[in-house]
Design a protein around this motif. Sequence first.
Motif, PDB file in Angstrom:
ATOM      1  N   TYR A   2      -9.077  -0.750  -2.687  1.00  0.00           N
ATOM      2  CA  TYR A   2      -8.653  -1.576  -1.547  1.00  0.00           C
ATOM      3  C   TYR A   2      -9.560  -2.782  -1.294  1.00  0.00           C
ATOM      4  O   TYR A   2      -9.388  -3.490  -0.301  1.00  0.00           O
ATOM      5  CB  TYR A   2      -8.546  -0.720  -0.274  1.00  0.00           C
ATOM      6  CG  TYR A   2      -7.640   0.475  -0.464  1.00  0.00           C
ATOM      7  CD1 TYR A   2      -6.292   0.296  -0.755  1.00  0.00           C
ATOM      8  CD2 TYR A   2      -8.130   1.767  -0.384  1.00  0.00           C
ATOM      9  CE1 TYR A   2      -5.449   1.378  -0.965  1.00  0.00           C
ATOM     10  CE2 TYR A   2      -7.293   2.870  -0.584  1.00  0.00           C
ATOM     11  CZ  TYR A   2      -5.959   2.660  -0.871  1.00  0.00           C
ATOM     12  OH  TYR A   2      -5.136   3.738  -1.087  1.00  0.00           O
ATOM     13  N   VAL A  30      -6.547  -4.268   3.476  1.00  0.00           N
ATOM     14  CA  VAL A  30      -5.905  -2.970   3.726  1.00  0.00           C
ATOM     15  C   VAL A  30      -6.716  -2.156   4.734  1.00  0.00           C
ATOM     16  O   VAL A  30      -6.189  -1.664   5.734  1.00  0.00           O
ATOM     17  CB  VAL A  30      -5.756  -2.178   2.405  1.00  0.00           C
ATOM     18  CG1 VAL A  30      -5.268  -0.760   2.682  1.00  0.00           C
ATOM     19  CG2 VAL A  30      -4.804  -2.904   1.466  1.00  0.00           C
ATOM     20  N   LEU A  31      -8.005  -2.028   4.478  1.00  0.00           N
ATOM     21  CA  LEU A  31      -8.828  -1.216   5.378  1.00  0.00           C
ATOM     22  C   LEU A  31      -9.024  -1.922   6.717  1.00  0.00           C
ATOM     23  O   LEU A  31      -9.115  -1.287   7.760  1.00  0.00           O
ATOM     24  CB  LEU A  31     -10.166  -0.869   4.716  1.00  0.00           C
ATOM     25  CG  LEU A  31     -10.031  -0.004   3.444  1.00  0.00           C
ATOM     26  CD1 LEU A  31     -11.392   0.217   2.779  1.00  0.00           C
ATOM     27  CD2 LEU A  31      -9.373   1.344   3.759  1.00  0.00           C
ATOM     28  N   VAL A  60       0.839  -1.219   0.000  1.00  0.00           N
ATOM     29  CA  VAL A  60       0.000   0.000   0.000  1.00  0.00           C
ATOM     30  C   VAL A  60       0.869   1.264   0.000  1.00  0.00           C
ATOM     31  O   VAL A  60       1.812   1.386   0.777  1.00  0.00           O
ATOM     32  CB  VAL A  60      -0.910   0.044   1.259  1.00  0.00           C
ATOM     33  CG1 VAL A  60      -1.792   1.278   1.222  1.00  0.00           C
ATOM     34  CG2 VAL A  60      -1.750  -1.212   1.329  1.00  0.00           C
ATOM     35  N   LEU A 112     -15.888   1.694   8.790  1.00  0.00           N
ATOM     36  CA  LEU A 112     -14.747   2.613   8.874  1.00  0.00           C
ATOM     37  C   LEU A 112     -15.162   4.039   9.222  1.00  0.00           C
ATOM     38  O   LEU A 112     -14.553   4.683  10.073  1.00  0.00           O
ATOM     39  CB  LEU A 112     -13.967   2.587   7.546  1.00  0.00           C
ATOM     40  CG  LEU A 112     -12.814   3.597   7.394  1.00  0.00           C
ATOM     41  CD1 LEU A 112     -11.815   3.483   8.547  1.00  0.00           C
ATOM     42  CD2 LEU A 112     -12.099   3.401   6.053  1.00  0.00           C
ATOM     43  N   MET A 113     -16.210   4.536   8.579  1.00  0.00           N
ATOM     44  CA  MET A 113     -16.530   5.951   8.781  1.00  0.00           C
ATOM     45  C   MET A 113     -16.928   6.268  10.220  1.00  0.00           C
ATOM     46  O   MET A 113     -16.403   7.223  10.801  1.00  0.00           O
ATOM     47  CB  MET A 113     -17.579   6.406   7.759  1.00  0.00           C
ATOM     48  CG  MET A 113     -17.547   7.918   7.512  1.00  0.00           C
ATOM     49  SD  MET A 113     -15.961   8.509   6.788  1.00  0.00           S
ATOM     50  CE  MET A 113     -15.617   9.928   7.863  1.00  0.00           C
ATOM     51  N   LEU A 123     -12.210  12.913   5.534  1.00  0.00           N
ATOM     52  CA  LEU A 123     -12.503  13.619   6.790  1.00  0.00           C
ATOM     53  C   LEU A 123     -12.904  15.072   6.517  1.00  0.00           C
ATOM     54  O   LEU A 123     -13.812  15.610   7.155  1.00  0.00           O
ATOM     55  CB  LEU A 123     -11.293  13.564   7.728  1.00  0.00           C
ATOM     56  CG  LEU A 123     -11.034  12.192   8.368  1.00  0.00           C
ATOM     57  CD1 LEU A 123      -9.656  12.157   9.021  1.00  0.00           C
ATOM     58  CD2 LEU A 123     -12.128  11.858   9.398  1.00  0.00           C
ATOM     59  N   LEU A 140     -13.881   6.443  12.340  1.00  0.00           N
ATOM     60  CA  LEU A 140     -13.157   7.709  12.179  1.00  0.00           C
ATOM     61  C   LEU A 140     -13.863   8.836  12.930  1.00  0.00           C
ATOM     62  O   LEU A 140     -13.232   9.690  13.542  1.00  0.00           O
ATOM     63  CB  LEU A 140     -13.011   8.056  10.694  1.00  0.00           C
ATOM     64  CG  LEU A 140     -12.025   7.188   9.895  1.00  0.00           C
ATOM     65  CD1 LEU A 140     -12.116   7.490   8.400  1.00  0.00           C
ATOM     66  CD2 LEU A 140     -10.590   7.406  10.391  1.00  0.00           C
ATOM     67  N   TYR A 182      -6.019  -1.130   8.767  1.00  0.00           N
ATOM     68  CA  TYR A 182      -6.102   0.275   9.189  1.00  0.00           C
ATOM     69  C   TYR A 182      -7.077   0.428  10.356  1.00  0.00           C
ATOM     70  O   TYR A 182      -6.805   1.107  11.344  1.00  0.00           O
ATOM     71  CB  TYR A 182      -6.511   1.124   7.986  1.00  0.00           C
ATOM     72  CG  TYR A 182      -6.731   2.588   8.278  1.00  0.00           C
ATOM     73  CD1 TYR A 182      -5.696   3.380   8.766  1.00  0.00           C
ATOM     74  CD2 TYR A 182      -7.969   3.192   8.046  1.00  0.00           C
ATOM     75  CE1 TYR A 182      -5.889   4.736   9.027  1.00  0.00           C
ATOM     76  CE2 TYR A 182      -8.176   4.535   8.302  1.00  0.00           C
ATOM     77  CZ  TYR A 182      -7.135   5.304   8.789  1.00  0.00           C
ATOM     78  OH  TYR A 182      -7.342   6.632   9.053  1.00  0.00           O
ATOM     79  N   PHE A 237      -2.819   6.706   0.494  1.00  0.00           N
ATOM     80  CA  PHE A 237      -3.903   6.303   1.386  1.00  0.00           C
ATOM     81  C   PHE A 237      -4.289   7.429   2.364  1.00  0.00           C
ATOM     82  O   PHE A 237      -5.464   7.734   2.536  1.00  0.00           O
ATOM     83  CB  PHE A 237      -3.499   5.037   2.156  1.00  0.00           C
ATOM     84  CG  PHE A 237      -4.560   4.542   3.084  1.00  0.00           C
ATOM     85  CD1 PHE A 237      -5.744   4.004   2.597  1.00  0.00           C
ATOM     86  CD2 PHE A 237      -4.403   4.630   4.474  1.00  0.00           C
ATOM     87  CE1 PHE A 237      -6.732   3.551   3.457  1.00  0.00           C
ATOM     88  CE2 PHE A 237      -5.390   4.181   5.345  1.00  0.00           C
ATOM     89  CZ  PHE A 237      -6.557   3.645   4.830  1.00  0.00           C
TER      90      PHE A 237
END
Lengths: 199, 199
Positions: free
Chosen positions: B54, B176-177, A1, B139-140, A14, B143, B180, A6
């Motif tokens: 991804y 990948v995500l 990656v 994910l969102m 964001l 975050l 993360y 990324f």
Amino acid sequence: VDKERFYKQIDFLLELDKLKTIQRRSYLTNGNRRENSAEHSWHLAVMALLLSEYSNFPIDIIKVLKMVLIHDIVEIDAGDTYCYDNIGNSFKDVREKRAANRIFGMLPLDQAEEFRSLWEEFEAGETPESKFAAVLDRLMPLLHNYHTQGRSWKEHGVTKSQVFERNSHVVEGSLVLGEYIQNIIEDAAARGYLSETDR
Amino acid sequence: VDKERFYKQIDFLLELDKLKTIQRRSYLTNGNRRENSAEHSWHLAVMALLLSEYSNFPIDIIKVLKMVLIHDIVEIDAGDTYCYDNIGNSFKDVREKRAANRIFGMLPLDQAEEFRSLWEEFEAGETPESKFAAVLDRLMPLLHNYHTQGRSWKEHGVTKSQVFERNSHVVEGSLVLGEYIQNIIEDAAARGYLSETDR
């Protein structure tokens, strides 16, 4: 990656949170508050899925979706310019171009270029996809105004002829939706939601 | 134009305005208010455009877009069920299925069936597209929580192991995500945004 790539993508995502704080002039149909530009963009995307059969031309639906999803992102810096505000609109282009440079510029180059070019295509309104996206962007606020008895029109003293002019190009994207929009404007004026007299 | 079809589509689109009033648990990154499900859906759609590279599998991006755009519509009737609310979640399926029947049922049959089947595919999470859409949907909010110092986690006493479990399937959609997300959870716990101890 590629980590740099990324993190650019994540920082951009964001940054997008700010579009949820940009208030438009139209009220939600329940009248409780003004609509924000993020939820407006979502609404247009679902409209695109459901109403594409009314486009005058064959359209690439993914392109229309991309356009409506990103068409208001520049407002994060430039704010929402009311379509009947002549002074605001005379500076709109400059403000929005500067915004596009900064915000789309946060992305990796390939994605920055794609979003920038989709936004420019939408603004120019010359392709089948951008013409159809523009129809959706006109129709929904009209429905919001109609279903709140013209609340935002009345607040800004908007007249029937102004709304007709603002919507004069929709027939280029969709005859069916153009005719429907025309009927709503006539009906809104007949109900007194829109003033008949120009000031 | 089939007027009955057309007015079903317009009535459905007007009904969608209600999704803008459905509050989620997460706060906007500026901390000013909770996010609503319509603007959340918009955010996921733009994420899908930017992060599809991804996905573990090749995906049909239009299908992912459709899924994330409509995945929360059932909340208009069923409300947003907090993912860490065990009681709420035990009745969620029944409430959401009833909601899907009513709301998607407002559409012309072909479109009702398409939306219903996309929503069911998203819920089942067995296809590449639904697995990837689920990653975005995890994910969102993560975050949002991270960038508000775990505000909504703290309000509900959510622990690190709960968040790990909630996110345990994301690697199926995106390694990948998924990695993360794992790093964010560790970091959030290290910063005290998430409690380490289970109650």
